[in-house]
Write a protein that holds these residues in place. Structure first.
Motif, PDB file in Angstrom:
ATOM      1  N   HIS A   1       1.240  -1.191   0.020  1.00  0.00           N
ATOM      2  CA  HIS A   1      -0.437   0.571   0.474  1.00  0.00           C
ATOM      3  C   HIS A   1       0.813   1.157   0.242  1.00  0.00           C
ATOM      4  CE1 HIS A   1      -4.502   0.362   1.560  1.00  0.00           C
ATOM      5  NE2 HIS A   1      -4.028   1.283   0.702  1.00  0.00           N
ATOM      6  N   ALA A   2       1.695   1.133   1.015  1.00  0.00           N
ATOM      7  CA  ALA A   2       2.555   2.379   0.957  1.00  0.00           C
ATOM      8  C   ALA A   2       3.574   2.824  -0.606  1.00  0.00           C
ATOM      9  CB  ALA A   2       3.362   2.203   2.181  1.00  0.00           C
ATOM     10  N   ALA A   3       4.522   1.411  -0.814  1.00  0.00           N
ATOM     11  CA  ALA A   3       4.965   1.790  -2.233  1.00  0.00           C
ATOM     12  C   ALA A   3       3.643   2.177  -3.533  1.00  0.00           C
ATOM     13  CB  ALA A   3       5.138   0.124  -2.465  1.00  0.00           C
ATOM     14  N   PHE A   4       2.620   1.613  -3.486  1.00  0.00           N
ATOM     15  CA  PHE A   4       2.009   2.380  -4.237  1.00  0.00           C
ATOM     16  C   PHE A   4       1.894   4.156  -4.363  1.00  0.00           C
ATOM     17  CE2 PHE A   4      -2.688   3.934  -5.740  1.00  0.00           C
ATOM     18  CZ  PHE A   4      -2.382   3.420  -6.639  1.00  0.00           C
TER      19      PHE A   4
ATOM     20  N   TRP B   1       5.581  10.790  -2.644  1.00  0.00           N
ATOM     21  CA  TRP B   1       6.048  10.879  -1.202  1.00  0.00           C
ATOM     22  C   TRP B   1       7.188   9.744  -0.361  1.00  0.00           C
ATOM     23  CZ3 TRP B   1       1.618  12.317   2.686  1.00  0.00           C
ATOM     24  CH2 TRP B   1       1.008  13.493   2.054  1.00  0.00           C
ATOM     25  N   GLU B   2       8.050   9.691   0.471  1.00  0.00           N
ATOM     26  CA  GLU B   2       9.507   9.337   1.006  1.00  0.00           C
ATOM     27  C   GLU B   2       8.577   7.630   1.897  1.00  0.00           C
ATOM     28  OE1 GLU B   2      13.474   8.908   3.824  1.00  0.00           O
ATOM     29  OE2 GLU B   2      12.061  10.897   3.208  1.00  0.00           O
ATOM     30  N   VAL B   3       8.714   7.116   1.441  1.00  0.00           N
ATOM     31  CA  VAL B   3       8.468   5.510   1.983  1.00  0.00           C
ATOM     32  C   VAL B   3       9.680   5.600   3.374  1.00  0.00           C
ATOM     33  CG1 VAL B   3       8.786   3.531   2.923  1.00  0.00           C
ATOM     34  CG2 VAL B   3       8.106   4.007   1.164  1.00  0.00           C
ATOM     35  N   THR B   4       9.037   5.866   4.985  1.00  0.00           N
ATOM     36  CA  THR B   4       9.891   6.264   6.237  1.00  0.00           C
ATOM     37  C   THR B   4       9.856   5.422   6.598  1.00  0.00           C
ATOM     38  OG1 THR B   4       7.642   7.975   7.041  1.00  0.00           O
ATOM     39  CG2 THR B   4       9.407   8.709   6.106  1.00  0.00           C
ATOM     40  N   HIS B   5       8.876   3.917   6.759  1.00  0.00           N
ATOM     41  CA  HIS B   5       8.886   3.379   7.207  1.00  0.00           C
ATOM     42  C   HIS B   5       7.958   2.192   6.645  1.00  0.00           C
ATOM     43  CE1 HIS B   5       8.844   1.124  11.510  1.00  0.00           C
ATOM     44  NE2 HIS B   5       7.310   0.157  10.851  1.00  0.00           N
ATOM     45  N   SER B   6       8.434   0.993   6.473  1.00  0.00           N
ATOM     46  CA  SER B   6       7.765  -0.618   5.874  1.00  0.00           C
ATOM     47  C   SER B   6       8.419  -1.619   6.679  1.00  0.00           C
ATOM     48  CB  SER B   6       8.571  -0.286   4.226  1.00  0.00           C
ATOM     49  OG  SER B   6       7.772  -1.001   3.747  1.00  0.00           O
TER      50      SER B   6
ATOM     51  N   PRO C   1       5.878  -5.956   7.883  1.00  0.00           N
ATOM     52  CA  PRO C   1       5.164  -6.159   7.036  1.00  0.00           C
ATOM     53  C   PRO C   1       2.906  -5.469   7.909  1.00  0.00           C
ATOM     54  CG  PRO C   1       6.600  -8.339   6.906  1.00  0.00           C
ATOM     55  CD  PRO C   1       7.205  -6.622   7.774  1.00  0.00           C
ATOM     56  N   GLU C   2       3.403  -5.484   9.127  1.00  0.00           N
ATOM     57  CA  GLU C   2       2.686  -5.066   9.979  1.00  0.00           C
ATOM     58  C   GLU C   2       2.163  -3.970   9.517  1.00  0.00           C
ATOM     59  OE1 GLU C   2       5.875  -4.949  12.382  1.00  0.00           O
ATOM     60  OE2 GLU C   2       5.137  -6.554  10.766  1.00  0.00           O
ATOM     61  N   TYR C   3       3.012  -2.953   9.360  1.00  0.00           N
ATOM     62  CA  TYR C   3       3.128  -1.165   9.159  1.00  0.00           C
ATOM     63  C   TYR C   3       3.973  -0.988   8.803  1.00  0.00           C
ATOM     64  CZ  TYR C   3       1.462   3.293  10.977  1.00  0.00           C
ATOM     65  OH  TYR C   3       1.076   5.126  11.089  1.00  0.00           O
ATOM     66  N   ALA C   4       3.248   0.642   7.598  1.00  0.00           N
ATOM     67  CA  ALA C   4       4.430   1.282   7.042  1.00  0.00           C
ATOM     68  C   ALA C   4       3.800   2.688   6.892  1.00  0.00           C
ATOM     69  CB  ALA C   4       3.653   1.051   5.518  1.00  0.00           C
ATOM     70  N   MET C   5       4.530   3.616   5.916  1.00  0.00           N
ATOM     71  CA  MET C   5       4.176   5.002   6.183  1.00  0.00           C
ATOM     72  C   MET C   5       4.725   5.711   5.093  1.00  0.00           C
ATOM     73  SD  MET C   5       5.019   7.549   9.228  1.00  0.00           S
ATOM     74  CE  MET C   5       4.176   6.793  10.612  1.00  0.00           C
ATOM     75  N   ILE C   6       4.404   6.011   4.974  1.00  0.00           N
ATOM     76  CA  ILE C   6       4.962   7.622   3.675  1.00  0.00           C
ATOM     77  C   ILE C   6       4.680   8.576   4.136  1.00  0.00           C
ATOM     78  CG2 ILE C   6       5.143   5.875   1.637  1.00  0.00           C
ATOM     79  CD1 ILE C   6       2.293   8.007   1.132  1.00  0.00           C
ATOM     80  N   SER C   7       6.019   9.993   3.739  1.00  0.00           N
ATOM     81  CA  SER C   7       5.793  11.322   4.939  1.00  0.00           C
ATOM     82  C   SER C   7       6.489  12.006   3.931  1.00  0.00           C
ATOM     83  CB  SER C   7       6.206  11.218   6.067  1.00  0.00           C
ATOM     84  OG  SER C   7       6.467  10.397   6.607  1.00  0.00           O
ATOM     85  N   SER C   8       5.386  13.616   3.925  1.00  0.00           N
ATOM     86  CA  SER C   8       6.603  14.519   2.967  1.00  0.00           C
ATOM     87  C   SER C   8       5.728  16.103   3.694  1.00  0.00           C
ATOM     88  CB  SER C   8       5.262  14.958   1.582  1.00  0.00           C
ATOM     89  OG  SER C   8       5.673  15.537   0.696  1.00  0.00           O
ATOM     90  N   GLY C   9       6.363  16.792   4.031  1.00  0.00           N
ATOM     91  CA  GLY C   9       6.214  17.901   4.271  1.00  0.00           C
ATOM     92  C   GLY C   9       5.368  18.181   5.785  1.00  0.00           C
ATOM     93  N   GLY C  10       5.625  17.307   6.964  1.00  0.00           N
ATOM     94  CA  GLY C  10       5.162  16.727   7.761  1.00  0.00           C
ATOM     95  C   GLY C  10       4.138  16.777   8.044  1.00  0.00           C
ATOM     96  N   VAL C  11       3.776  15.624   6.407  1.00  0.00           N
ATOM     97  CA  VAL C  11       3.049  14.663   6.839  1.00  0.00           C
ATOM     98  C   VAL C  11       2.599  13.470   6.930  1.00  0.00           C
ATOM     99  CG1 VAL C  11       0.355  14.456   6.252  1.00  0.00           C
ATOM    100  CG2 VAL C  11       1.194  17.323   6.384  1.00  0.00           C
TER     101      VAL C  11
ATOM    102  N   GLY D   1      -1.432   0.079   8.108  1.00  0.00           N
ATOM    103  CA  GLY D   1      -2.126  -0.492   9.094  1.00  0.00           C
ATOM    104  C   GLY D   1      -2.134  -2.047   8.877  1.00  0.00           C
ATOM    105  N   LEU D   2      -2.023  -3.298   9.452  1.00  0.00           N
ATOM    106  CA  LEU D   2      -2.469  -4.142   8.968  1.00  0.00           C
ATOM    107  C   LEU D   2      -3.337  -4.982   9.485  1.00  0.00           C
ATOM    108  CD1 LEU D   2      -1.887  -7.451   7.563  1.00  0.00           C
ATOM    109  CD2 LEU D   2      -0.571  -8.359   8.909  1.00  0.00           C
TER     110      LEU D   2
END
Length: 112
Positions: free
Chosen positions: A20-23, A30-35, A37-47, A52-53
Motif C-alpha cells: 500500500h505504501a509503495a503504491f 512521498w518518501e517511504v519512511t517506514h515499511s 509487513p504489519e505497518y508502513a508509512m509515507i511522509s512529505s512536508g510534515g504530513v 496498518g495491517l
C-alpha cells in the motif's frame, strides 16, 4: 485567521501495508519512511499516511447499494444545508452546501 490545528497524519487499514505504501509512494512521490509487513508509512512536508495491517481486511464495496442517501440528505437539509442543481455523482453521492455555501458530499458508508 491563524490555524490552531494542523493535519499531521492519517492512518488507513490495509491487507498489505508495505505494498500500500509503495503504491502511494509511486503515485504521490512521498518518501517511504517506514515499511514492515504489519505497518508502513509515507511522509512529505510534515504530513504522513500510515498503513496498518488488519487481519481479514475486506475493502469497501463501491458503490454501496445498502446506504440510504435519501434519509441522510433529508437530515442535512433539515439542519440547514441546501442542494445545488448540479449533481455530478448521479446515484453514487449527493453534493450539498452547508449554511455558508461550502460544498460537501454525502455517500453511503461501506459495509463490512
Amino acid at each position: 485567521m491563524t490555524a490552531s490545528v494542523d493535519l499531521a497524519m492519517v492512518n488507513l487499514d490495509s491487507s498489505d501495508p508495505a505494498g500500500h505504501a509503495a503504491f502511494y509512494h509511486e503515485a504521490l512521490g512521498w518518501e517511504v519512511t517506514h515499511s514492515q509487513p504489519e505497518y508502513a508509512m509515507i511522509s512529505s512536508g510534515g504530513v504522513s499516511i500510515g498503513f496498518g495491517l488488519v487481519e481479514g481486511y475486506r475493502p469497501p464495496s463501491w458503490p454501496d447499494q445498502t446506504g440510504d442517501l435519501a434519509a441522510a440528505e433529508e437530515t442535512f437539509l433539515a439542519a440547514g444545508a441546501s442542494k445545488p442543481a448540479f449533481q455530478p455523482g448521479g446515484e453514487r453521492w449527493v453534493v450539498l452546501l452547508d449554511p455558508i455555501g461550502q460544498p460537501f458530499c454525502i455517500c453511503p458508508r461501506p459495509q463490512g
